[in-house]
Design an enzyme around this catalytic site. Structure first.
Site, short mmCIF file in Angstrom:
data_model
loop_
_atom_site.label_atom_id
_atom_site.label_comp_id
_atom_site.label_asym_id
_atom_site.label_seq_id
_atom_site.Cartn_x
_atom_site.Cartn_y
_atom_site.Cartn_z
N HIS A 138 24.01 -36.71 8.29
CA HIS A 138 24.28 -35.91 7.84
C HIS A 138 23.56 -35.15 7.40
CE1 HIS A 138 27.69 -38.55 7.15
NE2 HIS A 138 27.12 -39.54 6.96
N ASP A 175 27.04 -44.49 14.26
CA ASP A 175 27.37 -44.96 13.04
C ASP A 175 28.94 -44.20 12.62
OD1 ASP A 175 26.05 -44.83 10.01
OD2 ASP A 175 27.98 -43.83 9.02
N HIS A 177 30.57 -43.31 10.14
CA HIS A 177 30.45 -41.61 9.70
C HIS A 177 29.99 -40.85 11.03
CE1 HIS A 177 30.34 -44.28 6.17
NE2 HIS A 177 31.48 -43.86 5.94
N ASP A 262 27.55 -49.53 9.54
CA ASP A 262 28.68 -49.22 8.74
C ASP A 262 30.36 -49.05 9.27
OD1 ASP A 262 27.97 -46.81 10.05
OD2 ASP A 262 28.24 -46.31 7.89
ZN LIG Z 1 27.78 -43.91 8.13
#
Ligand SMILES: [Zn+2]
Length: 350
Positions: A138, A175, A177, A262
């Protein structure tokens, strides 16, 4: 198709990079319920140690040189993180925190990703894994966010290109996200193919199917959002029938996985339904791609917030990467896979 052997000159299945400093970054000093805990790494290391590290050779993740961080990040960003950490720490946003040990932890995380890349490009191994934190995907060039301070996988890719002579790098972000920081770093570039599969409607909210990069990088960003509740059928379909054919046509000289776990069904931060075995199958697919191209494959840990499930996912992934067992081919899931192909097929042979 015959696969290259995964055995390496060092005699290990692969190289595993870690450093004790990565355990000292603990956002719970600022937010007691924060999910990014040192226990995540401790669970991974306990599980792997119990199985003799699956034959992987262990190496220390060295400190990254600060100037190397500037391959991706602005000098101002590096300075802000360093000074906040040296001053004892504080909040960067609602869920991103820096403590006194965090800068050093982040330097080891970034340094591990770069050292893994150096070892892979030098032919010391064909497989690498960085069990480091804080995670990175991120983190944008000028902004820390989403638990991430420096973008470890983006630094590894840029280091490979700028200092190790790689002409093209493929980054697969599995991931749950969207890897907005990595996407941002390479949005206008055609020498890094970035492909992310992520749950739509959750943090950070970027990564729509129609965002394919811009300018000279148009077509070199692949975003595959999936609905909450998606299981491995959809994830594996998008991997096998969209991401891997594009990556094969791209002909990377290095394959990197932004390896968050995740999407596991027990993860508290999201709601897809993968099993540890699902990650093993994704790993077999990606290893098959790297083997077919004859190029090295490195993975860098991102998310995964249920420590026992995370540890099992990493164990299964390392075992799958280190084995010769091929991935199973499956028919494409019809709906979202064909919708993705309609967008991405403008740029790549699908
Ligand atoms: Zn994540």
């Amino acid at each position: 198709m015959s696969e290259e052997p995964t055995a390496t000159r060092t005699g290990y299945a692969g190289l595993y990079f870690s450093h004790p400093a990565c355990l000292e970054h603990d956002p719970r000093a600022h937010m007691p319920e924060h999910p990014d805990t040192p226990e995540r790494l401790e669970a991974i290391e306990r599980t792997l140690a119990g199985q003799d590290w699956l034959g992987w050779g262990r190496r220390a993740a060295p400190l990254a040189q600060e100037t190397r961080l500037e391959l991706i990040h602005s000098a101002g960003h590096v300075q802000r993180i360093r000074e906040l950490s040296l001053a004892g720490g504080g909040a960067i946003d609602a869920d991103t925190f820096v403590g006194e040990p965090s800068y050093r932890a982040a330097l080891h995380a970034a340094g591990g990703a770069c050292e893994m890349t150096r070892a892979l490009m030098a032919g010391e191994a064909m497989l690498g894994f960085c069990g480091v934190r804080p995670s990175g995907h991120h983190a944008e060039p000028d902004r820390a966010m989403g638990f991430c301070l420096f973008n470890n996988v983006a630094l590894a890719a840029e280091f490979a290109i700028r200092e190790l002579g790689a002409r093209r790098v493929f980054i697969l972000d599995w991931d749950i996200h969207h890897g907005n920081g990595t996407a941002e770093a390479f949005r206008r570039r055609s020498d890094v193919l970035f492909a992310s599969i992520h749950q739509s409607g959750i943090y950070p909210g970027t990564g729509s199917l129609s965002d394919l990069g811009s300018g000279p990088g148009e077509g070199y960003t692949i975003n595959l959002p999936v609905p909450a509740g998606s299981d491995e059928g959809l994830w594996l379909s998008l991997l096998e029938h969209i991401m891997l054919p594009v990556a094969e046509a791209f002909e990377p000289e290095l394959v990197l996985i932004s390896a968050g776990f995740d999407a596991h069904r027990e993860d508290p931060l999201a709601s897809c339904r993968l099993e540890a075995s699902s990650f093993a199958e994704m790993a077999r697919h990606v290893r098959g791609l790297a083997a077919q191209l004859g190029v090295p494959l490195g993975a860098v840990l991102e998310g995964g917030y249920e420590p026992a499930a995370l540890a099992e996912c990493v164990r299964e992934t390392l075992a799958a990467l280190g084995s010769d067992e091929p991935a199973q081919s499956a028919a494409p899931e019809p709906l979202l896979t064909s919708r993705a192909a309609a967008h991405i097929g403008h740029y790549w042979p699908l």
